[in-house]
Design a protein around this motif. Structure first.
Motif, PDB file in Angstrom:
ATOM      1  N   VAL A   1      10.798  -2.407  -4.411  1.00 46.08           N
ATOM      2  CA  VAL A   1      11.391  -2.252  -3.079  1.00 46.08           C
ATOM      3  C   VAL A   1      11.082  -0.876  -2.505  1.00 46.08           C
ATOM      4  O   VAL A   1      10.831  -0.727  -1.308  1.00 46.08           O
ATOM      5  N   ILE A   2      11.058   0.139  -3.364  1.00 46.92           N
ATOM      6  CA  ILE A   2      10.750   1.480  -2.864  1.00 46.92           C
ATOM      7  C   ILE A   2       9.285   1.540  -2.459  1.00 46.92           C
ATOM      8  O   ILE A   2       8.919   2.090  -1.422  1.00 46.92           O
ATOM      9  N   LYS A   3       8.423   0.943  -3.312  1.00 48.75           N
ATOM     10  CA  LYS A   3       7.009   0.955  -3.003  1.00 48.75           C
ATOM     11  C   LYS A   3       6.751   0.208  -1.694  1.00 48.75           C
ATOM     12  O   LYS A   3       5.908   0.611  -0.889  1.00 48.75           O
ATOM     13  N   ASP A   4       7.489  -0.890  -1.513  1.00 48.00           N
ATOM     14  CA  ASP A   4       7.288  -1.718  -0.333  1.00 48.00           C
ATOM     15  C   ASP A   4       7.845  -1.058   0.927  1.00 48.00           C
ATOM     16  O   ASP A   4       7.271  -1.169   1.998  1.00 48.00           O
ATOM     17  N   ARG A   5       8.985  -0.376   0.793  1.00 45.60           N
ATOM     18  CA  ARG A   5       9.707   0.078   1.993  1.00 45.60           C
ATOM     19  C   ARG A   5       9.900   1.577   2.086  1.00 45.60           C
ATOM     20  O   ARG A   5      10.717   2.030   2.889  1.00 45.60           O
ATOM     21  N   TRP A   6       9.180   2.369   1.277  1.00 49.82           N
ATOM     22  CA  TRP A   6       9.445   3.810   1.279  1.00 49.82           C
ATOM     23  C   TRP A   6       9.261   4.392   2.668  1.00 49.82           C
ATOM     24  O   TRP A   6       9.986   5.289   3.097  1.00 49.82           O
ATOM     25  N   HIS A   7       8.299   3.843   3.417  1.00 51.05           N
ATOM     26  CA  HIS A   7       8.026   4.424   4.736  1.00 51.05           C
ATOM     27  C   HIS A   7       9.211   4.210   5.669  1.00 51.05           C
ATOM     28  O   HIS A   7       9.528   5.069   6.481  1.00 51.05           O
ATOM     29  N   GLN A   8       9.898   3.047   5.500  1.00 48.53           N
ATOM     30  CA  GLN A   8      11.092   2.834   6.340  1.00 48.53           C
ATOM     31  C   GLN A   8      12.208   3.791   5.952  1.00 48.53           C
ATOM     32  O   GLN A   8      12.889   4.345   6.805  1.00 48.53           O
ATOM     33  N   LEU A   9      12.392   3.970   4.634  1.00 49.82           N
ATOM     34  CA  LEU A   9      13.467   4.861   4.199  1.00 49.82           C
ATOM     35  C   LEU A   9      13.207   6.283   4.662  1.00 49.82           C
ATOM     36  O   LEU A   9      14.144   7.034   4.930  1.00 49.82           O
ATOM     37  N   LEU A  10      11.941   6.667   4.755  1.00 44.25           N
ATOM     38  CA  LEU A  10      11.656   8.039   5.169  1.00 44.25           C
ATOM     39  C   LEU A  10      11.594   8.183   6.684  1.00 44.25           C
ATOM     40  O   LEU A  10      12.083   9.159   7.233  1.00 44.25           O
ATOM     41  N   PHE A  11      10.992   7.221   7.375  1.00 42.82           N
ATOM     42  CA  PHE A  11      10.716   7.409   8.804  1.00 42.82           C
ATOM     43  C   PHE A  11      11.428   6.428   9.718  1.00 42.82           C
ATOM     44  O   PHE A  11      11.264   6.502  10.931  1.00 42.82           O
ATOM     45  N   GLY A  12      12.174   5.471   9.177  1.00 41.30           N
ATOM     46  CA  GLY A  12      12.805   4.487  10.046  1.00 41.30           C
ATOM     47  C   GLY A  12      11.771   3.601  10.697  1.00 41.30           C
ATOM     48  O   GLY A  12      10.804   3.182  10.054  1.00 41.30           O
ATOM     49  N   PHE A  13      11.928   3.356  11.996  1.00 42.38           N
ATOM     50  CA  PHE A  13      10.991   2.493  12.702  1.00 42.38           C
ATOM     51  C   PHE A  13       9.995   3.293  13.535  1.00 42.38           C
ATOM     52  O   PHE A  13       9.487   2.812  14.552  1.00 42.38           O
ATOM     53  N   TYR A  14       9.764   4.535  13.116  1.00 37.82           N
ATOM     54  CA  TYR A  14       8.763   5.374  13.757  1.00 37.82           C
ATOM     55  C   TYR A  14       7.401   4.678  13.642  1.00 37.82           C
ATOM     56  O   TYR A  14       7.081   4.121  12.591  1.00 37.82           O
ATOM     57  N   PRO A  15       6.563   4.684  14.706  1.00 41.85           N
ATOM     58  CA  PRO A  15       5.283   3.963  14.647  1.00 41.85           C
ATOM     59  C   PRO A  15       4.452   4.410  13.458  1.00 41.85           C
ATOM     60  O   PRO A  15       4.310   5.607  13.204  1.00 41.85           O
ATOM     61  N   GLN A  16       3.882   3.424  12.750  1.00 35.64           N
ATOM     62  CA  GLN A  16       3.176   3.737  11.507  1.00 35.64           C
ATOM     63  C   GLN A  16       1.998   4.687  11.718  1.00 35.64           C
ATOM     64  O   GLN A  16       1.742   5.546  10.892  1.00 35.64           O
ATOM     65  N   ASP A  17       1.272   4.492  12.856  1.00 34.82           N
ATOM     66  CA  ASP A  17       0.085   5.326  13.048  1.00 34.82           C
ATOM     67  C   ASP A  17       0.446   6.747  13.443  1.00 34.82           C
ATOM     68  O   ASP A  17      -0.436   7.591  13.597  1.00 34.82           O
ATOM     69  N   ALA A  18       1.723   7.027  13.628  1.00 35.89           N
ATOM     70  CA  ALA A  18       2.130   8.377  14.017  1.00 35.89           C
ATOM     71  C   ALA A  18       2.869   9.086  12.890  1.00 35.89           C
ATOM     72  O   ALA A  18       3.539  10.095  13.120  1.00 35.89           O
ATOM     73  N   TYR A  19       2.769   8.572  11.665  1.00 31.59           N
ATOM     74  CA  TYR A  19       3.499   9.208  10.556  1.00 31.59           C
ATOM     75  C   TYR A  19       3.060  10.645  10.339  1.00 31.59           C
ATOM     76  O   TYR A  19       3.814  11.448   9.800  1.00 31.59           O
ATOM     77  N   TRP A  20       1.813  10.972  10.769  1.00 27.84           N
ATOM     78  CA  TRP A  20       1.376  12.353  10.573  1.00 27.84           C
ATOM     79  C   TRP A  20       2.263  13.323  11.332  1.00 27.84           C
ATOM     80  O   TRP A  20       2.395  14.480  10.954  1.00 27.84           O
ATOM     81  N   ARG A  21       2.929  12.835  12.395  1.00 27.62           N
ATOM     82  CA  ARG A  21       3.728  13.769  13.202  1.00 27.62           C
ATOM     83  C   ARG A  21       4.954  14.275  12.454  1.00 27.62           C
ATOM     84  O   ARG A  21       5.140  15.504  12.346  1.00 27.62           O
ATOM     85  N   PRO A  22       5.822  13.394  11.927  1.00 30.63           N
ATOM     86  CA  PRO A  22       6.929  13.950  11.135  1.00 30.63           C
ATOM     87  C   PRO A  22       6.470  14.721   9.906  1.00 30.63           C
ATOM     88  O   PRO A  22       7.090  15.736   9.545  1.00 30.63           O
ATOM     89  N   VAL A  23       5.366  14.263   9.270  1.00 34.35           N
ATOM     90  CA  VAL A  23       4.898  14.983   8.074  1.00 34.35           C
ATOM     91  C   VAL A  23       4.468  16.392   8.458  1.00 34.35           C
ATOM     92  O   VAL A  23       4.856  17.374   7.816  1.00 34.35           O
ATOM     93  N   LEU A  24       3.710  16.490   9.552  1.00 33.26           N
ATOM     94  CA  LEU A  24       3.261  17.809  10.020  1.00 33.26           C
ATOM     95  C   LEU A  24       4.462  18.680  10.370  1.00 33.26           C
ATOM     96  O   LEU A  24       4.515  19.869  10.020  1.00 33.26           O
ATOM     97  N   THR A  25       5.458  18.072  11.062  1.00 34.91           N
ATOM     98  CA  THR A  25       6.648  18.838  11.421  1.00 34.91           C
ATOM     99  C   THR A  25       7.357  19.360  10.188  1.00 34.91           C
ATOM    100  O   THR A  25       7.837  20.496  10.155  1.00 34.91           O
TER     101      THR A  25
END
Lengths: 417, 432
Positions: free
Chosen positions: B92-116
């Motif tokens: 479940v973590i492997k499947d949904r880690w991105h949701q737990l970290l970023f919510g429903f933030y657009p997937q192609d924009a994950y670099w933005r929170p990471v950079l921040t």
């Protein structure tokens, strides 16, 4: 050699309002008050305009209207035909009963964990450190949900207790059953009940009032006995034997009263798919209670540890030099001093417990926020009034707790000249 | 005498005996065990109970952790692989880690929170550790605007001109200082307000049309997970400390009016649960603002969390002030320092040093309290765990999600408390 310097002319100039420290504070305060009043007035004016726009007014008469919803845990008479004010009271009592029980158990856990963390037993002190750090660094809300999940997902269903070879069994000789629907306990019943007293908003059981009065009376009698013994000891040097008298004073009256009222326990029994009879505590209450106890217990443990560490080792060495045994050293020398350090943070922990009971929202416990600030608010649509009353109730509750604890704090405080 | 003695005694040892090793029960591990684990009946009982507790935990948790399954796309798949054995389904973590970290933030924009997040660490470094070059503080100063631009997107000119308000205020202060100190102070406060209210918006729009530099705008309701916890937590932490110090100074003030307003504010906030304040933010704020205005829910939450933490902070700082000896106040007065100089140079540094543990505890509490936003519909990690469990793939699974969330919070909070201990040790000047 008359070196009198000219005294500054005392005539008032306008610039003195800013440059003279005697007047400057008045200027600042007036400006401050002006700004605050303006800000406040802005909020009130906006609120009035917004209310008028929505065709609403500020009106508390909804409190007298029929509530129309059920509350699954009630300490006073309540049905869906009762008024919103009674629902408010029921919620308040649920909040209080959760807070009081959690305060007591958290104190017990906290004192034990705090003392054990200072123990020179390596395993125990490390275990206690893990407990404290684990609970202090994870949000309370998560703990509430975890405890609720344990109670609802891990405990057996009531029908697991059924049949010839049940997979689950009741604890303490068929007295307690922990199930995923809640915990069933023996309920106290009275054959010769004294009836109920109506106090306007609710009914109170006179049985419990009598029991409470007897217990308070016994404790007062016990303390009087101890005081007398101390007086005798100070006069003659010998303390009279009191243990059997105090046992009699503490135990006999309550036993007599309980027997007179025909006290007995009703056990919960399995009927069909569920238990019936006896007492019943909801999982939501138990989850809240456990989470608040262990979470706040970890904080209290740290306060207790800090309090004991704050007492310099010279104190215990002095006590040993006087020939006091270790337990008397703890009771007469260390603890009274440590209490002074422990009590102020303990007060804020009790306040935190009271305020944190509002997280009951996560598990559906019907506390003050769920009744007045939840269903009543949604049904009547009076957000402003409900939130004001809700905040006011919590505020009064907090002030009462801190007031009571401050009185206690002053009584144990170091009396200095 | 010695002569006679040597004559009478048959044998006199003239060398010292070599030292013997201490008995085996008094050295090394045996001694440690005897002293620390079995020094008395009570201690022995505690040791046995402790060992039993550890054994119970290991016996129950061991198989569950050992049989961890990472490669599974649903709970039923996990159960098939486990075939009845107890085991953790980390799929479940492997499947949904991105949701737990970023919510429903657009997937192609994950670099933005990471950079921040990376920039946040860079911005925090000079504040937290004094070995880091001081010039980096300039970056810390502009970081809020940078973070806002990267996370929410939109035109770059809006945050630039908002941040410019401070520059404008400073320029006004310098320019008006020639007139008088008072006018300069008033100007430094009033000019930025005028700038923000009347000028920043239009000028920002103008620049946005002339030189359009922008990132795609992402609305607040797509934010979630640990990202939103960190945004609310870090902003609340950064704002609540100065506000709390001001409130503490107000409560200490000689001016009765200022004092009583501060006392009233602090006691009111401390007397009500945070949840009621959050409900106020989500339900009632529309009443308090001019008709037609509505502003971002995340911003409302940040304001409420900040006010809440500031009241607690004020009490912590007040404790620090109370612990200062009176002589410090009198020394500051006798040096002829005015109020702000005395506070800045003498009283605040000492009071803050004393109250570091309390301040950091308030920070940790604030960060943990960000989980309460789930009640007003913001999807923080706990809200997302409920959402993930509602999915038919992962319905019925909870330990793994809760363990993951708890671990993340633990790392943050424990890190903060370790840092406070480091800071306390570093600032310790007394030799006790």
């Amino acid at each position: 050699m008359a070196m009198t310097s000219d005294t500054p002319s005392s005539s008032f100039r306008l610039s003195m309002l800013i440059y003279d420290t005697r007047y400057r504070s008045i200027t600042i305060q007036i400006v401050f008050l002006f700004l605050i009043t303006m800000g406040f007035w802005w909020l009130v004016d906006n609120t009035l305009v917004n209310l008028a726009e929505k065709g609403k007014d500020i009106d508390f008469s909804f409190l007298g209207a029929r509530a129309g919803y059920d509350i699954n845990q009630r300490l006073v008479d309540y049905s869906s035909d009762s008024i919103h004010a009674t629902a408010w009271l029921v919620g308040l009592l649920n909040t209080i009963v959760l807070a009081v029980v959690a305060c007591i158990s958290a104190t017990v856990i906290g004192v034990i964990a705090g003392v054990l963390r200072l123990s020179n037993n390596w395993i125990v002190s490390k275990l206690m450190s893990i407990y404290v750090e684990m609970f202090r660094n994870v949000p309370l809300l998560l703990w509430i949900i975890v405890f609720f999940a344990v109670l609802t997902e891990v405990t057996p269903a009531p029908n697991a207790f059924r049949g010839e070879n049940p997979t689950a069994s009741m604890l303490f000789g068929d007295a307690v059953a922990i199930t995923n629907r809640g915990t069933y306990l023996p309920a106290p019943l009275f054959d010769r009940s004294l009836g109920q007293i109506d106090i306007g908003v609710a009914h109170l059981s006179s049985n419990y009032l009598v029991i409470l009065a007897v217990i308070i009376g016994s404790i007062m009698g016990y303390r009087a006995l101890q005081r007398r013994a101390t007086v005798v000891q100070e006069a003659t040097g010998l303390r009279p034997t009191t243990w059997w008298k105090s046992a009699l004073i503490l135990i006999a009256p309550i036993v007599v009263v309980l027997m007179a009222m025909g006290f007995h326990l009703e056990y919960a029994t399995l009927q069909g798919f569920n238990f019936s009879g006896g007492g019943y505590i909801r999982n939501s209450y138990i989850a809240m209670w456990l989470a608040l106890t262990f979470y706040t217990g970890a904080f209290i443990a740290e306060n207790v540890r800090a309090g004991i560490l704050a007492i310099s080792s010279g104190q215990s060495e002095a006590a040993f030099a006087l020939g006091l045994r270790p337990n008397r050293t703890m009771n007469l020398v260390i603890l009274p001093q440590a209490l002074r350090v422990i009590i102020p943070p303990l007060i804020s922990q009790y306040l935190n417990i009271t305020k944190n009971t509002s997280l009951a929202l996560a598990v559906g416990y019907m506390d003050l926020r769920a009744t007045l600030g939840g269903i009543t608010l949604n049904q009547t649509g009076r957000e402003l009034e409900c939130m004001m009353l809700l905040m006011l109730t919590y505020l009064v509750l907090s002030l009462m707790i801190s007031g009571a604890m401050n009185i206690y704090n002053n009584s144990v405080k170091l009396k200095e000249r | 005498m010695s002569d006679t003695h040597s004559n009478t005694a048959a044998y006199v040892r003239d060398t010292m005996l070599p030292q013997k090793a201490p008995p085996s029960s008094q050295v090394g591990a045996v001694r440690w065990v005897r002293e620390n684990l079995f020094s008395g009946p009570l201690n022995t009982t505690l040791t046995v109970l402790g060992v039993l507790a550890v054994y119970y935990l290991v016996a129950n948790m061991g198989p569950w952790l050992r049989n961890s399954i990472w490669n599974a796309n649903s709970l039923s798949e996990c159960r098939e692989i486990l075939a009845g054995a107890s085991g953790a389904c980390w799929g479940v973590i492997k499947d949904r880690w991105h949701q737990l970290l970023f919510g429903f933030y657009p997937q192609d924009a994950y670099w933005r929170p990471v950079l921040t997040f990376v920039l946040m660490i860079v911005a925090a470094a000079p504040i937290l550790f004094e070995q880091v070059p001081r010039k980096l503080l300039w970056f810390s100063a502009i970081f809020p605007g940078v973070a806002f631009f990267i996370l929410w997107g939109g035109s770059v000119w809006f945050p630039v001109f908002v941040m410019m308000g401070f520059v404008v205020g400073y320029a006004a202060y310098i320019a008006l200082q020639r007139v008088s100190g008072l006018v300069a102070t008033i100007g430094a406060l009033a000019v930025p307000v005028i700038w923000w209210v009347f000028l920043a918006g239009p000028i920002g729009d103008l620049f946005a049309t002339i030189i359009p530099i922008e990132l795609p705008h992402i609305a607040s309701d797509e934010f979630g997970g640990f990202m939103i916890s960190i945004i609310i937590g870090v902003t609340g932490i950064a704002l609540s400390l100065p506000l709390g110090i001001l409130l503490a100074l107000g409560r200490q003030s000689d001016m009765p009016l200022v004092k009583w307003i501060c006392v009233g504010f602090i006691e009111f906030i401390r007397g009500v649960p945070l949840i009621t304040l959050l409900f106020t933010a989500s339900l009632l704020l529309n009443y308090f603002l001019p008709p037609g205005t509505s502003f971002d829910i995340v911003l409302r939450v940040i304001i409420m969390v900040t006010l809440f933490a500031a009241a607690y902070m004020a009490e912590v700082v007040r404790g620090g002030f109370a612990a200062l000896p009176r002589g410090q106040y009198e020394a500051a007065d006798s040096l002829g320092l005015d109020y702000w100089k005395a506070q800045r140079l003498i009283l605040l540094p000492q009071a803050l040093k004393i109250s570091i543990p309390g301040i950091v505890n308030t920070f940790i509490g604030l960060f943990k309290d960000t989980t309460l936003v789930v009640f007003i519909g913001i999807l923080d990690p706990i809200g997302l765990s409920t959402a993930i469990r509602a999915d038919s793939d992962w319905n019925g699974l909870f330990w793994e999600l809760y363990a993951f969330i708890a671990l993340c919070f633990f790392i943050f909070c424990y890190g903060m408390s370790r840092y406070s201990q480091y800071l306390e040790g570093k600032l310790k000047t007394d030799h006790r």
